[in-house]
Design a protein around this motif. Structure first.
Motif, PDB file in Angstrom:
ATOM      1  N   LEU A 107      -5.316 -14.468   2.232  1.00  0.00           N
ATOM      2  CA  LEU A 107      -5.629 -13.057   2.067  1.00  0.00           C
ATOM      3  C   LEU A 107      -6.769 -12.660   2.990  1.00  0.00           C
ATOM      4  O   LEU A 107      -7.637 -13.479   3.328  1.00  0.00           O
ATOM      5  CB  LEU A 107      -6.010 -12.752   0.610  1.00  0.00           C
ATOM      6  N   GLU A 108      -6.746 -11.374   3.390  1.00  0.00           N
ATOM      7  CA  GLU A 108      -7.809 -10.855   4.251  1.00  0.00           C
ATOM      8  C   GLU A 108      -9.087 -10.701   3.437  1.00  0.00           C
ATOM      9  O   GLU A 108      -9.179  -9.853   2.547  1.00  0.00           O
ATOM     10  CB  GLU A 108      -7.389  -9.513   4.852  1.00  0.00           C
ATOM     11  N   TYR A 136       2.597 -12.824  -3.491  1.00  0.00           N
ATOM     12  CA  TYR A 136       1.957 -11.570  -3.131  1.00  0.00           C
ATOM     13  C   TYR A 136       2.924 -10.397  -3.070  1.00  0.00           C
ATOM     14  O   TYR A 136       2.496  -9.263  -2.849  1.00  0.00           O
ATOM     15  CB  TYR A 136       1.255 -11.721  -1.780  1.00  0.00           C
ATOM     16  N   TRP A 137       4.213 -10.627  -3.268  1.00  0.00           N
ATOM     17  CA  TRP A 137       5.208  -9.554  -3.297  1.00  0.00           C
ATOM     18  C   TRP A 137       5.842  -9.430  -4.680  1.00  0.00           C
ATOM     19  O   TRP A 137       6.783  -8.685  -4.850  1.00  0.00           O
ATOM     20  CB  TRP A 137       6.282  -9.813  -2.237  1.00  0.00           C
ATOM     21  N   ASN A 192       4.200   4.548   0.860  1.00  0.00           N
ATOM     22  CA  ASN A 192       3.301   3.544   1.422  1.00  0.00           C
ATOM     23  C   ASN A 192       4.058   2.508   2.245  1.00  0.00           C
ATOM     24  O   ASN A 192       3.543   2.010   3.256  1.00  0.00           O
ATOM     25  CB  ASN A 192       2.530   2.854   0.297  1.00  0.00           C
ATOM     26  N   ALA A 244       3.694  -6.248   5.072  1.00  0.00           N
ATOM     27  CA  ALA A 244       2.267  -6.017   4.853  1.00  0.00           C
ATOM     28  C   ALA A 244       2.041  -4.802   3.951  1.00  0.00           C
ATOM     29  O   ALA A 244       1.180  -4.829   3.055  1.00  0.00           O
ATOM     30  CB  ALA A 244       1.557  -5.835   6.195  1.00  0.00           C
ATOM     31  N   ASN A 245       2.805  -3.724   4.146  1.00  0.00           N
ATOM     32  CA  ASN A 245       2.649  -2.531   3.310  1.00  0.00           C
ATOM     33  C   ASN A 245       3.050  -2.801   1.868  1.00  0.00           C
ATOM     34  O   ASN A 245       2.400  -2.326   0.927  1.00  0.00           O
ATOM     35  CB  ASN A 245       3.478  -1.388   3.889  1.00  0.00           C
ATOM     36  N   ALA A 250       0.417  -4.880   0.067  1.00  0.00           N
ATOM     37  CA  ALA A 250      -0.771  -4.088  -0.239  1.00  0.00           C
ATOM     38  C   ALA A 250      -0.583  -3.268  -1.509  1.00  0.00           C
ATOM     39  O   ALA A 250      -1.549  -3.014  -2.244  1.00  0.00           O
ATOM     40  CB  ALA A 250      -1.108  -3.180   0.938  1.00  0.00           C
ATOM     41  N   GLY A 298      -2.714  -4.807  -4.329  1.00  0.00           N
ATOM     42  CA  GLY A 298      -3.850  -4.050  -3.827  1.00  0.00           C
ATOM     43  C   GLY A 298      -5.063  -4.193  -4.716  1.00  0.00           C
ATOM     44  O   GLY A 298      -4.948  -4.394  -5.929  1.00  0.00           O
ATOM     45  N   ARG A 324      -4.899  -7.741   0.743  1.00  0.00           N
ATOM     46  CA  ARG A 324      -3.816  -7.692   1.727  1.00  0.00           C
ATOM     47  C   ARG A 324      -3.634  -9.083   2.322  1.00  0.00           C
ATOM     48  O   ARG A 324      -4.615  -9.792   2.579  1.00  0.00           O
ATOM     49  CB  ARG A 324      -4.132  -6.697   2.855  1.00  0.00           C
ATOM     50  N   ASP A 347      -2.329 -11.367   8.582  1.00  0.00           N
ATOM     51  CA  ASP A 347      -1.229 -11.151   9.519  1.00  0.00           C
ATOM     52  C   ASP A 347      -0.561 -12.468   9.899  1.00  0.00           C
ATOM     53  O   ASP A 347       0.653 -12.522  10.089  1.00  0.00           O
ATOM     54  CB  ASP A 347      -1.754 -10.441  10.769  1.00  0.00           C
TER      55      ASP A 347
END
Length: 361
Positions: A55-56, A83-84, A282, A313-314, A317, A321, A324, A327
């Motif tokens: 994660l960022e 994460y999805w 989004n 990525a969207n 998020a 959220g 994120r 990459d």
């Protein structure tokens, strides 16, 4: 020296909560060959290390996450390396599922690879090419049942006291009068006094008590034979009037109207529809102009495009959220998908595995 300095910074940043590495420094750096799902915590035991890398985050925040010294509680799917928020369907890397069916992946990399593969199935196999069409299946609406309001209950009438003769006498304007003829009439009106004075037939009661000097000869009523002067239609009409009315039975009564059906409950989807619209907007942001436009995630032959990484990525998020994914994590997942699709074309390459028929969030 660098590790010691970082541990000192963590201790100073969170003095009330000692990092896990201070208790067992070697535990956080040891590789976990077989990640396990913890039902009580609803998390995979390596989720902190995975999220710190995938994660960022700022360097200090990533270190705090890895050593269990972060502030606040992360999203549920972060603890599942998912994460999805993909639902269970026997995916590669799936080790368990929570009570709501979300997959617990062994690593964040395997979760990203499944997300890329599932998006290809939506776009190519199912023909869901817009952000709105994908979101409606990826995160469908959960409408709530709204029952009609109950009819207000009427208050029961208070039982009244039985009327008595004394009470009736005190009622106004009605008065209790003795049975018989009222000498001054009821309510003392002019017509009531006249009727009370003359009685039936218009005879004056005051003069009726006096003996008549001479009997009055009354005109004898004409007597005719029954039916002589009556017309046939008149006799039939009289016969119909004289006949008793037929008795009404239950079978002769008209059928009672059917009872009204109870009010039907409805589904309230207004909030869910707004959530799906915001989610789709989004997803399409920075990719296409609107949620109902083709995202162009894959080419005609099914190869992924650059838009796939942007859409992934969207979507992540929105699901986890404000966190994120990095990459690099998404790029690796797209590259693995491209390699998986090209595998059958290589010499000696086997058929690419496909997810089960019921797979999907």
């Amino acid at each position: 020296m660098l590790i010691e300095a970082l541990l000192t910074m963590l201790a100073l940043a969170a003095p009330q909560k000692a990092p896990a590495a201070l208790v067992a420094p070697s535990s956080m750096f040891a590789a976990t060959p077989n990640p396990a799902y913890q039902p009580q915590a609803r998390a995979v035991d390596n989720w902190r290390f995975e999220s710190a890398l995938a994660l960022e985050m700022a360097p200090v925040a990533a270190i705090r996450r890895a050593f269990g010294a972060e502030d606040g509680e992360p999203a549920r799917c972060v603890k599942l390396n998912n994460y999805w928020c993909i639902k269970s369907a026997g995916w590669n890397g799936e080790i368990a599922a929570d009570a709501d069916g979300h997959v617990a992946f062994a690593s964040a990399e395997e979760g990203a690879a499944v997300a890329a593969l599932l998006l290809r199935r939506y776009y190519v196999d199912y023909g869901r090419r817009t952000a709105r069409a994908i979101v409606e299946r990826w995160a469908p609406a959960q409408c709530s049942l709204v029952l009609p309001p109950a009819a207000p209950r009427r208050p029961a009438a208070a039982p009244g006291r039985p009327a008595s003769r004394g009470g009736m006498a005190r009622m106004s304007p009605q008065r209790v009068v003795p049975m018989g003829i009222a000498p001054r009439g009821i309510h003392n009106t002019l017509r009531a006094r006249w009727l009370a004075a003359h009685g039936r037939g218009g005879v004056n009661l005051k003069t009726a008590r006096r003996p008549l000097a001479k009997p009055v000869d009354l005109m004898p009523a004409p007597s005719i034979m029954a039916g002589v002067s009556e017309l046939p239609a008149r006799r039939e009409k009289l016969a119909e009037l004289i006949q008793p009315a037929p008795r009404t039975t239950i079978a002769d009564l008209p059928p009672s109207p059917a009872p009204r059906a109870p009010p039907v409950s409805v589904l309230n989807c207004s909030g869910e529809l707004a959530r799906i619209a915001a989610y789709a907007a989004n997803v399409a942001q920075g990719v296409v102009g609107g949620a109902n436009e083709d995202l162009a995630l894959f080419t005609a032959d099914g190869a992924p495009t650059e838009n796939l990484a942007k859409v992934m990525a969207n979507m992540a998020a929105v699901e986890i959220g404000p966190a994120r994914p990095r990459d690099a994590l998404i790029r690796i997942a797209v590259a693995q998908l491209r390699q998986l699709l090209e595998a059958p074309a290589k010499p000696g390459g086997g058929a690419a595995p496909t997810p089960p028929a019921h797979a999907g969030p």
